[in-house]
Design a protein around this motif. Structure first.
Motif, PDB file in Angstrom:
ATOM      1  N   ARG A  16       0.861  -1.185   0.000  1.00 34.26           N
ATOM      2  CA  ARG A  16       0.000   0.000   0.000  1.00 34.26           C
ATOM      3  C   ARG A  16       0.892   1.228   0.000  1.00 34.26           C
ATOM      4  O   ARG A  16       1.599   1.488   0.954  1.00 34.26           O
ATOM      5  CB  ARG A  16      -0.914  -0.002   1.207  1.00 34.26           C
ATOM      6  CG  ARG A  16      -1.837  -1.195   1.166  1.00 34.26           C
ATOM      7  CD  ARG A  16      -2.857  -1.141   2.240  1.00 34.26           C
ATOM      8  NE  ARG A  16      -4.087  -1.510   1.553  1.00 34.26           N
ATOM      9  CZ  ARG A  16      -5.268  -1.270   1.979  1.00 34.26           C
ATOM     10  NH1 ARG A  16      -5.434  -0.645   3.096  1.00 34.26           N
ATOM     11  NH2 ARG A  16      -6.318  -1.638   1.292  1.00 34.26           N
ATOM     12  N   PHE A  17       0.820   1.992  -1.098  1.00 30.71           N
ATOM     13  CA  PHE A  17       1.716   3.123  -1.278  1.00 30.71           C
ATOM     14  C   PHE A  17       1.344   4.337  -0.443  1.00 30.71           C
ATOM     15  O   PHE A  17       2.193   5.084  -0.024  1.00 30.71           O
ATOM     16  CB  PHE A  17       1.767   3.528  -2.760  1.00 30.71           C
ATOM     17  CG  PHE A  17       2.500   2.531  -3.593  1.00 30.71           C
ATOM     18  CD1 PHE A  17       3.874   2.566  -3.676  1.00 30.71           C
ATOM     19  CD2 PHE A  17       1.822   1.539  -4.270  1.00 30.71           C
ATOM     20  CE1 PHE A  17       4.569   1.650  -4.436  1.00 30.71           C
ATOM     21  CE2 PHE A  17       2.502   0.622  -5.038  1.00 30.71           C
ATOM     22  CZ  PHE A  17       3.873   0.670  -5.117  1.00 30.71           C
ATOM     23  N   LEU A  18       0.074   4.567  -0.227  1.00 30.45           N
ATOM     24  CA  LEU A  18      -0.382   5.735   0.516  1.00 30.45           C
ATOM     25  C   LEU A  18      -1.345   5.301   1.599  1.00 30.45           C
ATOM     26  O   LEU A  18      -1.976   4.259   1.509  1.00 30.45           O
ATOM     27  CB  LEU A  18      -1.098   6.723  -0.421  1.00 30.45           C
ATOM     28  CG  LEU A  18      -0.299   7.256  -1.598  1.00 30.45           C
ATOM     29  CD1 LEU A  18      -1.217   7.982  -2.558  1.00 30.45           C
ATOM     30  CD2 LEU A  18       0.792   8.183  -1.103  1.00 30.45           C
ATOM     31  N   GLU A  97      -8.148   4.143  -4.272  1.00 34.84           N
ATOM     32  CA  GLU A  97      -7.888   2.988  -3.414  1.00 34.84           C
ATOM     33  C   GLU A  97      -7.307   1.832  -4.223  1.00 34.84           C
ATOM     34  O   GLU A  97      -6.387   1.149  -3.786  1.00 34.84           O
ATOM     35  CB  GLU A  97      -9.174   2.521  -2.720  1.00 34.84           C
ATOM     36  CG  GLU A  97      -9.521   3.298  -1.493  1.00 34.84           C
ATOM     37  CD  GLU A  97      -8.443   3.202  -0.437  1.00 34.84           C
ATOM     38  OE1 GLU A  97      -8.072   2.088  -0.020  1.00 34.84           O
ATOM     39  OE2 GLU A  97      -7.933   4.255  -0.035  1.00 34.84           O
ATOM     40  N   GLU A  98      -7.860   1.624  -5.401  1.00 36.70           N
ATOM     41  CA  GLU A  98      -7.378   0.538  -6.260  1.00 36.70           C
ATOM     42  C   GLU A  98      -5.943   0.800  -6.707  1.00 36.70           C
ATOM     43  O   GLU A  98      -5.119  -0.113  -6.754  1.00 36.70           O
ATOM     44  CB  GLU A  98      -8.296   0.405  -7.477  1.00 36.70           C
ATOM     45  CG  GLU A  98      -8.009  -0.806  -8.322  1.00 36.70           C
ATOM     46  CD  GLU A  98      -9.005  -0.953  -9.449  1.00 36.70           C
ATOM     47  OE1 GLU A  98      -8.554  -1.222 -10.573  1.00 36.70           O
ATOM     48  OE2 GLU A  98     -10.219  -0.794  -9.203  1.00 36.70           O
ATOM     49  N   LEU A  99      -5.635   2.054  -7.024  1.00 41.39           N
ATOM     50  CA  LEU A  99      -4.299   2.383  -7.509  1.00 41.39           C
ATOM     51  C   LEU A  99      -3.250   2.412  -6.404  1.00 41.39           C
ATOM     52  O   LEU A  99      -2.069   2.194  -6.673  1.00 41.39           O
ATOM     53  CB  LEU A  99      -4.322   3.732  -8.228  1.00 41.39           C
ATOM     54  CG  LEU A  99      -5.078   3.757  -9.543  1.00 41.39           C
ATOM     55  CD1 LEU A  99      -5.120   5.175 -10.089  1.00 41.39           C
ATOM     56  CD2 LEU A  99      -4.452   2.805 -10.555  1.00 41.39           C
ATOM     57  N   ARG A 100      -3.658   2.672  -5.194  1.00 49.56           N
ATOM     58  CA  ARG A 100      -2.664   2.781  -4.129  1.00 49.56           C
ATOM     59  C   ARG A 100      -2.204   1.426  -3.627  1.00 49.56           C
ATOM     60  O   ARG A 100      -1.195   1.299  -2.957  1.00 49.56           O
ATOM     61  CB  ARG A 100      -3.179   3.644  -2.982  1.00 49.56           C
ATOM     62  CG  ARG A 100      -4.069   2.946  -2.020  1.00 49.56           C
ATOM     63  CD  ARG A 100      -4.487   3.897  -0.885  1.00 49.56           C
ATOM     64  NE  ARG A 100      -5.266   3.183   0.072  1.00 49.56           N
ATOM     65  CZ  ARG A 100      -4.751   2.525   1.105  1.00 49.56           C
ATOM     66  NH1 ARG A 100      -3.465   2.525   1.316  1.00 49.56           N
ATOM     67  NH2 ARG A 100      -5.527   1.873   1.932  1.00 49.56           N
ATOM     68  N   THR A 101      -2.951   0.376  -3.969  1.00 48.49           N
ATOM     69  CA  THR A 101      -2.579  -0.981  -3.584  1.00 48.49           C
ATOM     70  C   THR A 101      -2.049  -1.696  -4.818  1.00 48.49           C
ATOM     71  O   THR A 101      -2.748  -1.801  -5.818  1.00 48.49           O
ATOM     72  CB  THR A 101      -3.796  -1.743  -3.015  1.00 48.49           C
ATOM     73  OG1 THR A 101      -4.321  -1.005  -1.916  1.00 48.49           O
ATOM     74  CG2 THR A 101      -3.418  -3.123  -2.567  1.00 48.49           C
ATOM     75  N   GLN A 102      -0.808  -2.146  -4.753  1.00 48.89           N
ATOM     76  CA  GLN A 102      -0.177  -2.796  -5.897  1.00 48.89           C
ATOM     77  C   GLN A 102       0.420  -4.135  -5.477  1.00 48.89           C
ATOM     78  O   GLN A 102       0.963  -4.267  -4.373  1.00 48.89           O
ATOM     79  CB  GLN A 102       0.942  -1.914  -6.464  1.00 48.89           C
ATOM     80  CG  GLN A 102       0.477  -0.585  -6.981  1.00 48.89           C
ATOM     81  CD  GLN A 102      -0.298  -0.715  -8.271  1.00 48.89           C
ATOM     82  OE1 GLN A 102       0.054  -1.505  -9.121  1.00 48.89           O
ATOM     83  NE2 GLN A 102      -1.364   0.046  -8.402  1.00 48.89           N
TER      84      GLN A 102
END
Length: 115
Positions: A16-18, A97-102
């Motif tokens: 989780r980036f943010l 939310e979708e983009l912050r989790t990779q």
């Protein structure tokens, strides 16, 4: 002669980036100008009503009727816009939310001593 050999290993995980942002204030910021317009409409309606209360006749009744119809349509439209703003903020939040989790895969070499 090498005392160590290496083995490449991998670890797969989710990162989780943010930190999570509920974006609570976003829709109220978008809706504030719409609420201001509603307040102005209500103020204008009150001024018009005060003026028309002193009048009698078909023209004043028609003005009041037209104003009430148009004001109701505008209020309904603004209400729909406010609901759309809330929906758009929720959609934006979901995308963020979708983009912050990779999903990530880490590769590393582990040194193994030779005996």
């Amino acid at each position: 002669m090498s005392d160590f050999s290496s083995v490449t290993e991998k670890v797969h995980t989710t990162y989780r980036f943010l930190s999570e942002d509920e974006m609570n204030g976003k829709s109220s910021t978008l809706n504030k100008p719409l609420e201001d317009v509603l307040e102005d409409i209500n103020r204008l309606g009150n001024l018009l009503k005060e003026e028309l209360d002193n009048q009698n006749g078909a023209i004043s009744k028609k003005i009041e009727e037209e104003w009430n119809n148009k004001a109701k349509k505008i209020q309904t439209s603004i209400s729909h816009m406010k609901e759309e703003n809330i929906s758009h903020v929720q959609t934006y939040r979901n995308i963020a939310e979708e983009l912050r989790t990779q999903e990530i895969t880490l590769y590393y070499k582990r040194m193994i001593p030779n005996f």
